[in-house]
Structures are given as structure tokens and as C-alpha cells.
Design a protein around this motif. Sequence first.
Motif, PDB file in Angstrom:
ATOM      1  N   LYS A  64       0.830  -1.183   0.000  1.00 24.90           N
ATOM      2  CA  LYS A  64       0.000   0.000   0.000  1.00 24.90           C
ATOM      3  C   LYS A  64       0.884   1.260   0.000  1.00 24.90           C
ATOM      4  O   LYS A  64       0.681   2.182  -0.778  1.00 24.90           O
ATOM      5  N   ASP A  65       1.860   1.225   0.879  1.00 26.49           N
ATOM      6  CA  ASP A  65       2.743   2.364   1.044  1.00 26.49           C
ATOM      7  C   ASP A  65       3.488   2.684  -0.264  1.00 26.49           C
ATOM      8  O   ASP A  65       3.535   3.840  -0.708  1.00 26.49           O
ATOM      9  N   GLU A 119       1.229   4.081  -2.907  1.00 25.01           N
ATOM     10  CA  GLU A 119       0.869   5.473  -2.631  1.00 25.01           C
ATOM     11  C   GLU A 119       2.003   6.429  -3.007  1.00 25.01           C
ATOM     12  O   GLU A 119       1.760   7.515  -3.513  1.00 25.01           O
ATOM     13  N   LYS A 120       3.232   5.978  -2.783  1.00 21.41           N
ATOM     14  CA  LYS A 120       4.374   6.833  -3.125  1.00 21.41           C
ATOM     15  C   LYS A 120       4.426   7.158  -4.616  1.00 21.41           C
ATOM     16  O   LYS A 120       4.934   8.197  -5.000  1.00 21.41           O
ATOM     17  N   LYS A 155       1.724   7.352  -6.409  1.00 18.76           N
ATOM     18  CA  LYS A 155       0.365   7.850  -6.688  1.00 18.76           C
ATOM     19  C   LYS A 155      -0.486   6.848  -7.442  1.00 18.76           C
ATOM     20  O   LYS A 155      -1.237   7.191  -8.354  1.00 18.76           O
ATOM     21  N   GLY A 193      -2.173   4.501  -5.461  1.00 21.30           N
ATOM     22  CA  GLY A 193      -2.908   3.911  -4.345  1.00 21.30           C
ATOM     23  C   GLY A 193      -4.376   3.610  -4.661  1.00 21.30           C
ATOM     24  O   GLY A 193      -5.001   2.770  -4.018  1.00 21.30           O
ATOM     25  N   GLN A 194      -4.912   4.290  -5.677  1.00 19.57           N
ATOM     26  CA  GLN A 194      -6.321   4.077  -6.032  1.00 19.57           C
ATOM     27  C   GLN A 194      -6.519   2.857  -6.936  1.00 19.57           C
ATOM     28  O   GLN A 194      -7.635   2.545  -7.306  1.00 19.57           O
TER      29      GLN A 194
END
Lengths: 279, 289
Positions: free
Chosen positions: A122-123, A126-127, A129, A131-132
Amino acid sequence: MEKAVVTLDNVSYQYEESDQFALQDVSFDIYEGEWLAIVGHNGSGKSTMAKLLNGLQFPQKGEITVCGLKLNEDTVWKIRALIGMVFQNPDNQFVGTTVQDDVAFGLENHGVERDIMIHRVKDSLEKVKMGQFLNQEPHHLSGGQKQRVAIASVLALRPSIIILDEATSMLDPRGREEVLETVRLLKEEKILTVISITHDLEEAAKADRMIVMNKGQVYCEGTPEEIFSMDEELIRLGLDIPFPVKMGKAFREKGIELSKQYLSEEELVTELWTSYFNK
Amino acid sequence: MDIVLQQVEYRYQAKTPFERIAIQDVSITIPSGVYLAIIGHTGSGKSTVLQHLNALLQPYAGSVSIGDRVIKANQKNKNLKDVRKRVGIVFQFPEHQLFEETVEKDIIFGPMNFGVSEDEAKRRARIALKQVGLQEEILEKSPFELSGGQMRRVAIAGVLAMDPDVIVLDEPTAGLDPRGRKEIMDMFYNLHKERNLSTVLVTHSMEDAARYADQIVIMQQGNVVKQGNPVEIFSEPEHLMKMGLDVPNVVRFQLKLQEKTGMKLDTIYLSIDELSTAVREYIRKDNRL
């Protein structure tokens, strides 16, 4: 004093079927936290260097040191954990059926525990972009998104160094910008040392430092400003000059004096404005 | 040989739950001898259009005329060999399609497949090889011993040896260094002139489209959103940028300069040389130089 994370010391490599060295007496350091662009014509030895750096091939002569470890058959697995690679073709680097499975794949191979794995997947997404997009199928993504997922897969393994081997060359302009923006963020947050092997000189112009390869040897190294002041010499080496430099040169040739060479369009526009319009 | 697409629509996996419209209401005319560039993002429908140009795909609605052959939706279209012989496609990374033992065998495979005699095919192979800038000595080598750039040229020679009237190029310079890119693009431009070909270039590169094409078609989400000559296309750069498309560097620079300085040039310039001259004249007239 900058700390060298990678050192190449007189490295030479020759492919079995070839009578020429793909790399010859190559020596340089790569410093912690920098964005280094390695440029050169096709066949200049750039990709061979990437293969040597993570031990896909071993040099016949010379020595490579990564984070204090001498690269050899005993240390190669440790070193591969320190260096992540993203390759040219976004379609060749997927194994999972969803984005998160794909990022998890590398972690599974390293026997990372499930709880930690979920967090890291997840992390790292997200880094970059993404995460969606956890449950999206990779083949539904655009080229730029695919390459960002590939970068996330690398990040999840927490390497110190990432090598982008022409990672933007198959992307459209929008995809290329997405990937470069991601790399910029990672660098700013001091997460990684970035080595980008590229043909794209606009991209190289944004790096901290450049190395120009020619026929298997280091031709020169310096900041983008220094390298691009070589001008026509770069064209002889099979490379090109970034657009703002060409534009500035044309102005000077037409008698519009400029105080220096600019690597960004904005700076060039500003100088023209202050010197010739804002009077 | 003219190619005319009239209100072409194509759906992938038609009549299944996964049906997806790839292109819609696409009308493009490619007159004989024209150099046309098709530009758009990944997924804009460029490649779908490309595959209609030699009937690899056939329209779901509308029609495609290739010379005097008309391919319509909802009808069986047989004997497409002649069409495919006249429209040669150079796909992305064409070197991945090399397969024969020698360069010569690889180049003559295409023409012989279309019924050309071996002697004639070999004659054409020599001409094509020269046109792509390779030496005859290479004919007996295995294509897999060659460098990447040479392999790409051999693959292109294989398409030229079919003696097409139209050549379609899908991102022909992907993965090449700047010198290689310029060499290949100049080579296609010379072939276009020498062989009096129609050339269709599918590309992301606004620079190449502005430099080489007579006509430009811009695609977005399966539709043609703009077509015209380069000056027409780039004379409304803001419109293109709003669509998330690039414009050539020199056009973008002119806009930035005009915005910052209030200078207004009466036309859009497509080359560095023209723009720098125009700016100098503007400053001179203003007595600031």
C-alpha cells in the motif's frame, strides 16, 4: 564530502560472441541520493553497465562495489536486494493479475510476512500515486501507470538504488512526465539514489549529474550545464542538444545577445524579457 | 493510390459483453503521394485506424476505400492479398519479426509470399537494402548477428521489397538514440520522395509531425478531433494543450514568450530558425536592438 554508494573501478566487459569490448576501463562513482543520468548512443555500453551493476553479468576485468560490498558471486544476492531495476517495456514486467498482487510478488519471493507485506504494498503504491488502483488489472493501465507500478514493485523491496533502463522510452509524452515526476518526488524525499539510463536529453537535463558514454568508455561527466555546453560535440557522439539550448543558440546567431546558456525555457524567456522587452 | 476512410467505426470483441468502441465516425482521406501523420495518446485509436489501412481490421460501420477496392461493414471481404501487397506496414519494433536464417531470406519472404519470383525478389532485396543504408555483404549474415539499428533497417527493407504504394509507420523510431531517430526519419522522407509513396506516420512526436508531414490528423478517444496542414494544426496551440496534447517545442516556446512579453507575432512558427528571425525583426522594429 559526498558518499559513494557505487564505485566502478576499471571495469571491462566483452560479450562472448563479440570481438570488441562492450565496456572498457570504465571508472566512476555514484553518490548517495543523487540522480545520475547515463547517456550515450545505441551500443555505447549503457545497458551493459546496468547488467553489470546488479550482477546479471560479471566484468572480466575491474571491480564494482555497491554500498561497501564488492560485487561477486557470493555477494550478488545481497547486492540485488540493494538495487532495483525498471526496464524499457512496461508490458514485460507484470506477473500479478492485479496491481497489488504484482507489487506483492517480489515481497513473497523474499519471504516477507503478510502484515508487513500488506503495509508495504500500500505504502509503495501510494508513493507513486497509484494507491487508487490496488485491484485493477495491470493490462488496463496506461504505459505511464504501468511503469509507476513497476517502480512501486521496486520500492516495496526497499532498495537503496533504482536503475531506470530507458524506462520512459516507450511511453507517450504524458506517461513520460508521470514517471519523471514520480522519480523527482522519490529523490526529493531522499528515498533513493536514481540512476537513469536514457536517450532523452530533456530528461537528462533534469538530473543532478550526467555521464556520457561513447563506444564503451566514459567520454565525460559533469552537471547538465557543463555537458550541454559541449554543443555540436554531442551531436557527433550520436546525441542531441536540449531544445532551450538550441533556441538560445539560434537567438545568439541572429544577434540577440544572451548572458548564458539556459537549460530551461522559462529562464530563457525571462532573460529575453528583461534584456529586450522590459525597457 | 488514394485511401479513404468514411465514417469508420470499429468495436473490439463486438457482440460480446466485453464490447468496446475503439474508433467512431472516423473520416480521413489520404491522397496519393501525401505524407500524413496521425497523432494521439495511447488508447486514442491510432493503431486501430492503422490496421484498417490494409484491411487487417475491417470496419464495423462505414467503409474504407483502398485504391479501387472498397471494404464495407457487414460484408465478407475476400482476396485482400492485393490490398496488403500495396500497403506495407512497418510495425513498432519491426526487428522482433525477423525470423529467417539469412538477411536475404528474410527480405525476400514478403515479396515471394505475394507471388513474386525468387530472382525478382532478390533483385528487389538488393535495391531495398541500399535504400535503407545497408551494404550488400550483409545479405548472407544471420539477422540475429546484427546490431539493433541494423536489424530494424533489415525489417524495413523487407516491407520495401514488397514494392508498396503506401507505407504505414507505427512509431518507427521507438528505442533509437537521437542520431538513429533522425537517420530513420530522414530515410523514410527520402523514400517517400524517391518512390513517390504515400506515407502514414503514427507517432507521439509532435516534432516529427511538424517537420515531415503535409497533413496531420489528431485523434482522441476514438475520434478525429482535428485535421489540417501543420500550420493550421498548430495555429491554435492552446486548444491542443487543453486536450492534454503536446505541441512542438518551438510552438510552446513562442507562446511562453508572447505571454511573458506581450509580443504578438502574426503567425505560428514551426522551426527554431524562423522563430528566432521573427523575434529579432520584432525587437528591431521596436528599436530595442
